[in-house]
Design an enzyme around this catalytic site. Structure first.
Site, PDB file in Angstrom:
ATOM      1  N   GLY A  34     -69.938  66.671  44.934  1.00  9.93           N
ATOM      2  CA  GLY A  34     -70.232  67.659  45.970  1.00  9.93           C
ATOM      3  C   GLY A  34     -71.720  67.953  45.990  1.00  9.93           C
ATOM      4  N   LEU A  35     -72.143  68.652  47.017  1.00  6.08           N
ATOM      5  CA  LEU A  35     -73.568  68.933  47.208  1.00  6.08           C
ATOM      6  C   LEU A  35     -74.129  69.766  46.065  1.00  6.08           C
ATOM      7  CD1 LEU A  35     -73.519  69.814  51.017  1.00  6.08           C
ATOM      8  CD2 LEU A  35     -74.489  67.755  49.960  1.00  6.08           C
ATOM      9  N   SER A  36     -75.465  69.709  45.909  1.00  8.93           N
ATOM     10  CA  SER A  36     -76.133  70.553  44.919  1.00  8.93           C
ATOM     11  C   SER A  36     -75.855  72.016  45.248  1.00  8.93           C
ATOM     12  CB  SER A  36     -77.640  70.278  44.936  1.00  8.93           C
ATOM     13  OG  SER A  36     -78.280  71.090  43.998  1.00  8.93           O
ATOM     14  N   GLY A  37     -75.431  72.774  44.269  1.00  4.09           N
ATOM     15  CA  GLY A  37     -75.139  74.187  44.469  1.00  4.09           C
ATOM     16  C   GLY A  37     -73.724  74.467  44.934  1.00  4.09           C
ATOM     17  N   SER A  38     -72.904  73.425  45.026  1.00  2.00           N
ATOM     18  CA  SER A  38     -71.528  73.634  45.522  1.00  2.00           C
ATOM     19  C   SER A  38     -70.630  74.275  44.461  1.00  2.00           C
ATOM     20  CB  SER A  38     -70.931  72.313  46.003  1.00  2.00           C
ATOM     21  OG  SER A  38     -70.913  71.349  44.966  1.00  2.00           O
ATOM     22  N   LYS A  40     -70.029  72.601  41.188  1.00  2.00           N
ATOM     23  CA  LYS A  40     -69.424  71.590  40.306  1.00  2.00           C
ATOM     24  C   LYS A  40     -69.503  71.993  38.841  1.00  2.00           C
ATOM     25  CE  LYS A  40     -72.297  68.449  41.690  1.00  2.00           C
ATOM     26  NZ  LYS A  40     -73.056  69.298  42.625  1.00  2.00           N
ATOM     27  N   SER A  41     -70.706  72.339  38.378  1.00  2.00           N
ATOM     28  CA  SER A  41     -70.895  72.674  36.962  1.00  2.00           C
ATOM     29  C   SER A  41     -70.104  73.922  36.602  1.00  2.00           C
ATOM     30  CB  SER A  41     -72.377  72.910  36.658  1.00  2.00           C
ATOM     31  OG  SER A  41     -73.115  71.738  36.878  1.00  2.00           O
ATOM     32  N   SER A 108     -73.225  62.740  42.839  1.00  3.12           N
ATOM     33  CA  SER A 108     -72.576  61.426  43.084  1.00  3.12           C
ATOM     34  C   SER A 108     -72.136  61.261  44.545  1.00  3.12           C
ATOM     35  CB  SER A 108     -71.398  61.216  42.123  1.00  3.12           C
ATOM     36  OG  SER A 108     -70.512  62.313  42.064  1.00  3.12           O
TER      37      SER A 108
HETATM   38  N1  LIG Z   1     -66.871  80.099  43.050  1.00  2.00           N
HETATM   39  C1  LIG Z   1     -68.109  80.582  43.101  1.00  2.00           C
HETATM   40  N2  LIG Z   1     -68.366  81.744  43.720  1.00  2.00           N
HETATM   41  C2  LIG Z   1     -69.609  82.229  43.792  1.00  2.00           C
HETATM   42  N3  LIG Z   1     -70.704  81.626  43.257  1.00  2.00           N
HETATM   43  C3  LIG Z   1     -70.498  80.473  42.627  1.00  2.00           C
HETATM   44  C4  LIG Z   1     -69.199  79.878  42.518  1.00  2.00           C
HETATM   45  N4  LIG Z   1     -69.319  78.706  41.839  1.00  2.00           N
HETATM   46  C5  LIG Z   1     -70.619  78.589  41.559  1.00  2.00           C
HETATM   47  N5  LIG Z   1     -71.324  79.638  42.022  1.00  2.00           N
HETATM   48  C6  LIG Z   1     -72.779  79.824  41.896  1.00  2.00           C
HETATM   49  O1  LIG Z   1     -73.406  78.847  42.717  1.00  2.00           O
HETATM   50  C7  LIG Z   1     -74.577  78.342  42.081  1.00  2.00           C
HETATM   51  C8  LIG Z   1     -74.471  76.841  41.989  1.00  2.00           C
HETATM   52  O2  LIG Z   1     -73.364  76.493  41.151  1.00  2.00           O
HETATM   53  P1  LIG Z   1     -73.424  75.236  40.203  1.00  2.00           P
HETATM   54  O3  LIG Z   1     -74.662  75.239  39.385  1.00  2.00           O
HETATM   55  O4  LIG Z   1     -72.133  75.196  39.480  1.00  2.00           O
HETATM   56  O5  LIG Z   1     -73.503  74.083  41.290  1.00  2.00           O
HETATM   57  P2  LIG Z   1     -73.579  72.504  41.094  1.00  2.00           P
HETATM   58  O6  LIG Z   1     -72.671  71.923  42.101  1.00  2.00           O
HETATM   59  O7  LIG Z   1     -73.364  72.148  39.669  1.00  2.00           O
HETATM   60  O8  LIG Z   1     -75.086  72.184  41.515  1.00  2.00           O
HETATM   61  P3  LIG Z   1     -76.050  70.988  41.025  1.00  2.00           P
HETATM   62  O9  LIG Z   1     -75.554  69.719  41.676  1.00  2.00           O
HETATM   63  O10 LIG Z   1     -77.412  71.373  41.576  1.00  2.00           O
HETATM   64  O11 LIG Z   1     -76.009  70.927  39.531  1.00  2.00           O
HETATM   65  C9  LIG Z   1     -74.669  79.031  40.728  1.00  2.00           C
HETATM   66  O12 LIG Z   1     -75.582  80.098  40.836  1.00  2.00           O
HETATM   67  C10 LIG Z   1     -73.260  79.540  40.495  1.00  2.00           C
HETATM   68  O13 LIG Z   1     -73.275  80.688  39.693  1.00  2.00           O
HETATM   69 MG   LIG Z   2     -74.553  71.236  38.216  1.00  2.00          MG
END
Ligand SMILES: Nc1ncnc2c1ncn2[C@@H]1O[C@H](COP(=O)(O)OP(=O)(O)OP(=O)(O)O)[C@@H](O)[C@H]1O
Ligand SMILES: [Mg+2]
Length: 138
Positions: A34-38, A40-41, A108
């Site tokens: 999924g997109l950055s910030g979606s 995933k982590s 990915s």
């Molecule tokens: N279900 C949710 N509700 C609200 N905020 C969320 C939720 N899941 C994640 N976030 C917030 O969104 C932001 C991005 O989440 P996260 O780091 O997990 O994204 P990511 O997909 O891993 O991004 P990246 O690809 O850049 O690593 C974080 O600040 C996180 O706290």
């Molecule tokens: Mg991440």
């Protein structure tokens, strides 16, 4: 490209099935894409904790963490991104062989790269999770 010849695969005396039986659970890859910030982590870590609390061996392979070590010689060109995912796929396969529920959190974006990882595992061992967060929420 394979650069070594004269290499031999050494089979373990312990099978994946025996490791899974010891652990009392299957081992698979949960591949978050999924997109950055979606998220995933965030989701992968929450699932890892929930599984661990149920005595299920689980481990997250996360984007930047892998670039600190194993993949520190890779950048963000198309070629390096592909190699990044290929290596993660190989590591995930080893973790599955070791009997662990393996969660990966990489953008990915390319289906072809994800499908190569899927093809390198047995059927039902690769579970793709698309974190489909709307752009306005991102
Ligand atoms: N279900 C949710 N509700 C609200 N905020 C969320 C939720 N899941 C994640 N976030 C917030 O969104 C932001 C991005 O989440 P996260 O780091 O997990 O994204 P990511 O997909 O891993 O991004 P990246 O690809 O850049 O690593 C974080 O600040 C996180 O706290
Ligand atoms: Mg991440």
């Amino acid at each position: 490209m394979v650069k070594s010849d004269n290499i031999t695969w050494h089979q373990s005396q312990v099978s994946k099935a025996e490791r899974q039986a010891l652990n009392h659970h299957k081992s698979v890859v949960l591949w978050f894409t999924g997109l950055s910030g979606s998220g995933k982590s965030t989701i992968a870590k929450a699932v890892e904790k929930a599984l661990f609390d149920q005595q299920v061996g689980s481990y997250v392979l996360d984007g930047d963490n892998m670039r600190f070590g194993l993949n520190k010689n890779l950048g963000f060109s198309a070629e390096d991104r592909e190699e990044n995912i290929r290596r993660i796929g190989e590591v995930a396969k080893l973790f599955v062989d070791a009997g662990v529920i393996t969660l990966t959190a990489f953008i990915s974006p390319y289906r072809a790269d994800r499908d190569k990882v899927r093809a390198n595992l047995e059927v039902d061992e690769f579970i793709e999770v698309f974190v489909d967060t709307p752009l306005e929420v991102l």
